[in-house]
Enzyme design. Structure first.
Site, PDB file in Angstrom:
ATOM      1  N   ASP A   1     -14.768  88.743  26.049  1.00 48.68           N
ATOM      2  CA  ASP A   1     -14.822  88.070  27.346  1.00 48.68           C
ATOM      3  C   ASP A   1     -13.979  88.844  28.364  1.00 48.68           C
ATOM      4  O   ASP A   1     -13.263  88.258  29.169  1.00 48.68           O
ATOM      5  CB  ASP A   1     -14.309  86.624  27.199  1.00 48.68           C
ATOM      6  CG  ASP A   1     -14.752  85.733  28.351  1.00 48.68           C
ATOM      7  OD1 ASP A   1     -15.683  86.129  29.078  1.00 48.68           O
ATOM      8  OD2 ASP A   1     -14.178  84.650  28.528  1.00 48.68           O
TER       9      ASP A   1
ATOM     10  N   LYS B   1     -13.258  90.501  31.564  1.00 47.98           N
ATOM     11  CA  LYS B   1     -13.739  90.457  32.944  1.00 47.98           C
ATOM     12  C   LYS B   1     -12.506  90.439  33.839  1.00 47.98           C
ATOM     13  O   LYS B   1     -11.387  90.211  33.341  1.00 47.98           O
ATOM     14  CB  LYS B   1     -14.620  89.222  33.174  1.00 47.98           C
ATOM     15  CG  LYS B   1     -13.963  87.912  32.797  1.00 47.98           C
ATOM     16  CD  LYS B   1     -14.933  86.756  32.921  1.00 47.98           C
ATOM     17  CE  LYS B   1     -14.267  85.473  32.458  1.00 47.98           C
ATOM     18  NZ  LYS B   1     -15.141  84.332  32.449  1.00 47.98           N
TER      19      LYS B   1
ATOM     20  N   ASN C   1      -9.625  88.010  33.394  1.00 56.80           N
ATOM     21  CA  ASN C   1      -8.824  88.024  32.166  1.00 56.80           C
ATOM     22  C   ASN C   1      -7.925  89.257  32.048  1.00 56.80           C
ATOM     23  O   ASN C   1      -7.369  89.529  30.989  1.00 56.80           O
ATOM     24  CB  ASN C   1      -9.735  87.891  30.940  1.00 56.80           C
ATOM     25  CG  ASN C   1     -10.346  86.503  30.870  1.00 56.80           C
ATOM     26  OD1 ASN C   1      -9.781  85.560  31.434  1.00 56.80           O
ATOM     27  ND2 ASN C   1     -11.479  86.359  30.205  1.00 56.80           N
TER      28      ASN C   1
ATOM     29  N   ASP D   1      -6.967  85.219  27.398  1.00 60.40           N
ATOM     30  CA  ASP D   1      -8.158  84.419  27.048  1.00 60.40           C
ATOM     31  C   ASP D   1      -8.939  84.963  25.843  1.00 60.40           C
ATOM     32  O   ASP D   1      -9.912  85.703  25.995  1.00 60.40           O
ATOM     33  CB  ASP D   1      -9.086  84.272  28.269  1.00 60.40           C
ATOM     34  CG  ASP D   1     -10.128  83.189  28.025  1.00 60.40           C
ATOM     35  OD1 ASP D   1     -10.116  82.577  26.928  1.00 60.40           O
ATOM     36  OD2 ASP D   1     -10.964  82.942  28.911  1.00 60.40           O
TER      37      ASP D   1
HETATM   38  P1  ATP Z   1     -12.444  79.983  30.383  1.00 64.04           P
HETATM   39  O1  ATP Z   1     -13.043  78.628  30.483  1.00 64.04           O
HETATM   40  O2  ATP Z   1     -12.577  80.807  31.661  1.00 64.04           O
HETATM   41  O3  ATP Z   1     -12.813  80.745  29.149  1.00 64.04           O
HETATM   42  P2  ATP Z   1      -9.978  79.137  29.169  1.00 64.04           P
HETATM   43  O4  ATP Z   1     -10.189  77.668  29.179  1.00 64.04           O
HETATM   44  O5  ATP Z   1     -10.138  79.823  27.870  1.00 64.04           O
HETATM   45  O6  ATP Z   1     -10.850  79.798  30.313  1.00 64.04           O
HETATM   46  P3  ATP Z   1      -7.812  80.836  30.022  1.00 64.04           P
HETATM   47  O7  ATP Z   1      -8.762  81.814  30.645  1.00 64.04           O
HETATM   48  O8  ATP Z   1      -7.036  81.278  28.846  1.00 64.04           O
HETATM   49  O9  ATP Z   1      -8.526  79.436  29.740  1.00 64.04           O
HETATM   50  O10 ATP Z   1      -6.800  80.365  31.146  1.00 64.04           O
HETATM   51  C1  ATP Z   1      -7.271  79.826  32.382  1.00 64.04           C
HETATM   52  C2  ATP Z   1      -6.496  80.456  33.531  1.00 64.04           C
HETATM   53  O11 ATP Z   1      -5.103  80.147  33.383  1.00 64.04           O
HETATM   54  C3  ATP Z   1      -6.548  81.976  33.580  1.00 64.04           C
HETATM   55  O12 ATP Z   1      -7.652  82.450  34.314  1.00 64.04           O
HETATM   56  C4  ATP Z   1      -5.239  82.340  34.229  1.00 64.04           C
HETATM   57  O13 ATP Z   1      -5.345  82.248  35.638  1.00 64.04           O
HETATM   58  C5  ATP Z   1      -4.293  81.249  33.756  1.00 64.04           C
HETATM   59  N1  ATP Z   1      -3.522  81.689  32.573  1.00 64.04           N
HETATM   60  C6  ATP Z   1      -3.932  81.732  31.287  1.00 64.04           C
HETATM   61  N2  ATP Z   1      -2.958  82.179  30.464  1.00 64.04           N
HETATM   62  C7  ATP Z   1      -1.889  82.400  31.263  1.00 64.04           C
HETATM   63  C8  ATP Z   1      -0.547  82.867  31.011  1.00 64.04           C
HETATM   64  N3  ATP Z   1      -0.146  83.179  29.783  1.00 64.04           N
HETATM   65  N4  ATP Z   1       0.298  82.975  32.061  1.00 64.04           N
HETATM   66  C9  ATP Z   1      -0.125  82.656  33.318  1.00 64.04           C
HETATM   67  N5  ATP Z   1      -1.361  82.210  33.621  1.00 64.04           N
HETATM   68  C10 ATP Z   1      -2.240  82.086  32.607  1.00 64.04           C
END
Ligand code: ATP
Length: 357
Positions: free
Chosen positions: A138, A140, A143, A158
């Site tokens: 994933d 992009k 991420n 992510d």
């Molecule tokens: P998606 O539905 O897009 O797959 P997800 O539910 O798996 O997302 P993540 O992409 O891991 O969630 O996190 C969502 C958002 O939170 C990220 O795009 C980023 O902006 C923020 N984020 C994630 N991890 C961190 C971190 N360790 N520190 C700061 N911000 C973070």
């Protein structure tokens, strides 16, 4: 890793929201004893098989196992995990520099030398993953983040779709942003480590030009362009791009995963690791299309806010459906009839839970 059943708030002070995904909210948090700051990724558990909300426990565990395997400065670290009835909370390294593309778009100028140093860090993070036969799947712009604005240290985040790749075994449903998916995802062919290499090609293409190589007028056309490999280096957008950079992208945007460059081959390519003085000079002289990258980032932010509005609309529609279901249920019960829409109630009750969480 043990899933702690303690109350998260007894150990961490929960702060502002810093991000969100489909079923996760990410908040800043501070350890009460040490005062160290972290990011808490709060993932909603899927409660019923039929529910469209939440993540299956099995998938949450996969993400955690993969995060635990990682030990590299360009990959986010996990520290501990909490679990309660409705959510799993991952305590992650806090990344506070925002998305790489947004950081770059604030600049006035960026040479290819600087751009390639960022791409090199992405490659090093992916090299670490691939050495363990784990594909991110994933990759992009959203991420690829920066630890903070001073360090310029890239962190890949992510790992919700990441998988250990066993030869020819794994297929992925077509999810994600259409313009970033590889041909094998569209064709439902086996995914491999090379799938990530395609994504690095797309990221580099956008980083240099501010435009997306396969973006069509709709999803169908985008998929067609990807499968037919219809892309070029339009001079309008690539006016100041070196041939070396184009060659680097060309090694990655190949339809056949087997002929795409591996992560090691990319790290050894002259755009990343120049071997001649002339190559270094060219990289220093060439600049990325920062004006167009600013436009790309503005569009991305707009798209993200449209997604949030769409999700809110869907949730409020479900809440209305639930109210209607309750009214019907009451009126049927009053008439001594069975509830005709049990299935509807199942999903909508889940939605209500999210709203109240
Ligand atoms: P998606 O539905 O897009 O797959 P997800 O539910 O798996 O997302 P993540 O992409 O891991 O969630 O996190 C969502 C958002 O939170 C990220 O795009 C980023 O902006 C923020 N984020 C994630 N991890 C961190 C971190 N360790 N520190 C700061 N911000 C973070």
């Amino acid at each position: 890793m043990e899933f702690r059943k303690d109350k998260f708030e007894d150990f961490y002070e929960v702060g502002e929201e810093i991000g969100s995904g489909q079923f996760a909210v990410v908040k800043k948090c501070k350890h009460l004893k040490t005062n160290d700051e972290f990011a808490a990724k709060i993932i909603k558990k899927k409660r019923a098989m039929a529910s469209r909300l939440g993540v299956k426990m099995e998938d949450i565990k996969k993400e955690i196992v993969i995060l635990q395997e990682m030990d590299h400065e360009n990959v986010i670290r996990i520290y501990e995990v909490f679990e309660n009835k409705t959510h799993v909370i991952l305590v992650l390294e806090l990344v506070s520099g925002g998305e790489l593309f947004d950081f770059i778009a604030e600049k006035e100028r960026l040479s290819e030398e600087e751009a390639s140093a960022f791409v090199k860090q992405i490659l090093l993070g992916i090299k670490h993953m691939h050495s363990k036969r784990i594909a991110h799947l994933d990759l992009k712009p959203e991420n690829v983040m920066l630890l903070n604005k001073n360090s310029q240290n890239i962190k890949l985040i992510d790992f919700g779709l990441s998988r250990v790749i066993k030869q020819g075994e794994f297929h992925r449903d077509m999810i994600g942003t259409p313009e970033f998916v590889a041909p094998e995802v569209i064709n439902y062919d086996p995914l491999s480590l090379a799938t990530d290499m395609w994504s690095i090609g797309i990221i580099t293409y956008i980083l240099l030009s501010g435009c997306s190589p396969f973006s069509g007028k709709d999803q169908q056309q985008t998929y067609e362009k990807i499968c037919q490999l219809t892309y070029d280096f339009t001079s309008k957008y690539f006016e100041n791009t070196s041939d070396l950079a184009k060659e680097f992208i060309g090694m990655l945007l190949k339809r056949d995963p087997l002929s795409r460059a591996s992560v090691e081959e990319c790290l050894n390519h002259a755009w990343i690791q120049p071997s001649e003085k002339k190559q270094s000079e060219n990289r220093r002289k060439s600049v990325i299309n920062i004006g167009n990258l600013k436009t790309f980032c503005a569009k991305k932010r707009w798209r993200q806010s449209v997604q949030i509005v769409t999700l809110c609309n869907r949730l409020s529609k479900s809440a209305n459906l639930r109210r209607t279901a309750n009214l019907l249920h009451d009126s049927h019960a009053a008439n001594g009839l069975e509830n005709p829409i049990d299935g509807v109630q199942q999903t909508t009750s889940d939605t209500m839970e999210t709203n109240s969480d």
